[in-house]
Design an enzyme around this catalytic site. Structure first.
Site, mmCIF file in Angstrom:
data_model
loop_
_atom_site.group_PDB
_atom_site.id
_atom_site.type_symbol
_atom_site.label_atom_id
_atom_site.label_comp_id
_atom_site.label_asym_id
_atom_site.label_seq_id
_atom_site.Cartn_x
_atom_site.Cartn_y
_atom_site.Cartn_z
ATOM 1 C CD1 TRP A 1 -2.666 1.770 0.481
ATOM 2 C CD2 TRP A 1 -1.846 1.884 2.768
ATOM 3 N NE1 TRP A 1 -3.371 2.678 0.990
ATOM 4 C CE2 TRP A 1 -3.042 3.013 2.340
ATOM 5 C CE3 TRP A 1 -1.181 2.013 3.918
ATOM 6 C CZ2 TRP A 1 -3.177 3.830 3.375
ATOM 7 C CZ3 TRP A 1 -1.344 2.943 4.954
ATOM 8 C CH2 TRP A 1 -2.890 3.919 4.557
ATOM 9 C CE LYS B 1 -10.029 -0.007 3.752
ATOM 10 N NZ LYS B 1 -8.901 1.064 4.539
ATOM 11 C CG ASP C 1 -2.065 -2.365 7.771
ATOM 12 O OD1 ASP C 1 -2.804 -2.251 8.315
ATOM 13 O OD2 ASP C 1 -1.706 -1.682 6.894
#
Length: 401
Positions: A133, A249, A214
């Site tokens: 990312w 999310k 993460d």
């Protein structure tokens, strides 16, 4: 008087958000945004979950004063995060050897953790997967770490270059902070197996690396418990490590910035000392986390019935993503593409690394109004049953030419 800004050079646009701007300004009716990193339903909208609507209504009626909350966040929220991450009967939770701080989303958790590791622990080296990312490397650099990469994506075999990953990790200096994607690797969608995670843990132990997991997509691969496998394996290993959580999310609370940083230590006494440093870093950086989104998550996670309804809604989002993966693979095949796209069904989470070149991505935008990141990453959530065939046919066209 000297103009201190006259020699500044403009920073490049964010490669993801800039695609959204181009998409919004495209007049074509058939345009598709595959760049945005948000969950979207069949109508192309980010839904408000039913259990979130209920929480919003309850909180609105309570008229809670908008005062500061503690630097570490809502106390019950922090404990509920640990239960979700480590499990109800977790030894880590029961012994209190982990501390959790509510943060400004998952991004804030990563930033706070990196700042703490540099300021308080003297870490100067960081590493992330190739690719990762895009914000991982910027966050590490801004926290004062020198950033390197480790091999991860195996383009030829559509999977993980695990031997390259392990070789690169063994070559890292002791004390290197290693960012690891706990599940639903962004951007590739390829995850490690349980046996591979055990090997990663052994390398971190023997080479004195600092694992930073993460976990932004818990629940989007197989389920809330299953997707926490990597974090729970590290918890059982006895290693000291950090974990960033995000509820952007799984609750569709993107704009509320709801996340958490958890640090696992050998003892409750050490966890207490670590938390004092996290609070010091947070105080200097942003002072207090926002309350509203945290209270929504707290309301849902604190009640078994509400938790079960939320889990079902997460499962619904997960199944829609799986359906879109399957349909994309089928439609690309029907379109006569020169490349087998079945690999997208082996990937997990919101994103897929398509293997399309930057030039092919550019042509998708120019000729077909389909916008994606130039490294070939697409957001599967941008697909729906109304556009997936058009997208697949467009993919086939750029691959054929």
């Amino acid at each position: 008087m000297k103009d201190f800004f006259e020699n500044l050079v403009s920073c490049p646009d964010d490669p993801i958000l800039s695609q959204t701007w181009r998409y919004q300004n495209d007049p074509r009716a058939e345009k598709v945004n595959l760049g945005v990193g948000m969950y979207m339903d069949e109508s192309g909208r980010t839904p408000v979950l039913d259990v979130v609507k209920e929480a919003e209504e309850v909180l609105a009626k309570e008229h809670i004063p908008h005062t500061y909350i503690p630097i570490s966040g809502l106390q019950q929220y922090d404990r509920l995060v640990q239960k979700l991450v480590f499990g109800e009967q977790s030894e880590v939770f029961e012994t209190g050897r982990a501390c959790t701080v509510q943060t400004l989303g998952g991004t804030g958790a990563l930033s706070l953790g990196m700042t703490f590791l540099n300021r308080s622990c003297g870490c100067t080296q960081g590493a992330s997967s190739i690719p990762t990312w895009g914000n991982h490397n910027d966050i590490m650099a801004q926290a004062g770490l020198q950033v390197r990469g480790y091999r991860y994506y195996d383009r030829e075999n559509a999977g993980v270059d695990f031997s390259g990953m392990i070789e690169d990790m063994k070559a890292m200096p002791a004390g290197t902070v290693v960012v690891l994607h706990a599940c639903c690797h962004n951007p590739t969608g390829y995850d490690l197996s349980e046996s591979q995670w055990h090997e990663v843990i052994d390398v971190c132990r023997h080479y004195n690396l600092v694992p930073f997991l993460d976990m932004a997509y818990q629940g989007f691969k197989q389920g809330l418990n299953e997707d926490a496998m990597a974090v729970r394996l590290f918890a059982k290993s006895g290693l000291t490590f950090l974990a960033a959580s995000s509820f952007s999310k799984s609750f569709n609370l993107y704009g509320e910035r709801v996340g958490a940083l958890t640090v696992v230590t050998p003892s409750a006494e050490e966890a207490e000392r670590v938390q004092s440093h996290l609070k010091s870093c947070a105080r200097a950086d942003y002072s207090n986390p926002p309350a509203f989104g945290g209270r929504i998550v707290e309301y849902v996670l604190s009640d078994p019935e509400r938790f079960a309804r939320w889990e079902q809604e997460v499962a619904g989002m997960r199944e829609r993503i799986r359906l879109m993966r399957r349909m994309l693979a089928e439609e690309v095949k029907k379109a006569g593409a020169p490349r087998d796209f079945s690999f997208v069904e082996r990937q997990a989470g919101m994103f897929s690394f398509t293997g399309l070149t930057p030039e092919q991505i550019d042509r998708l935008a120019t000729d077909f109004g389909i916008y994606a990141v130039r490294n070939g990453r697409i957001c599967i959530c941008g697909l729906n049953q109304g556009n997936v065939r058009y997208v697949a046919q467009s993919f086939a066209r750029v691959m054929q030419d």
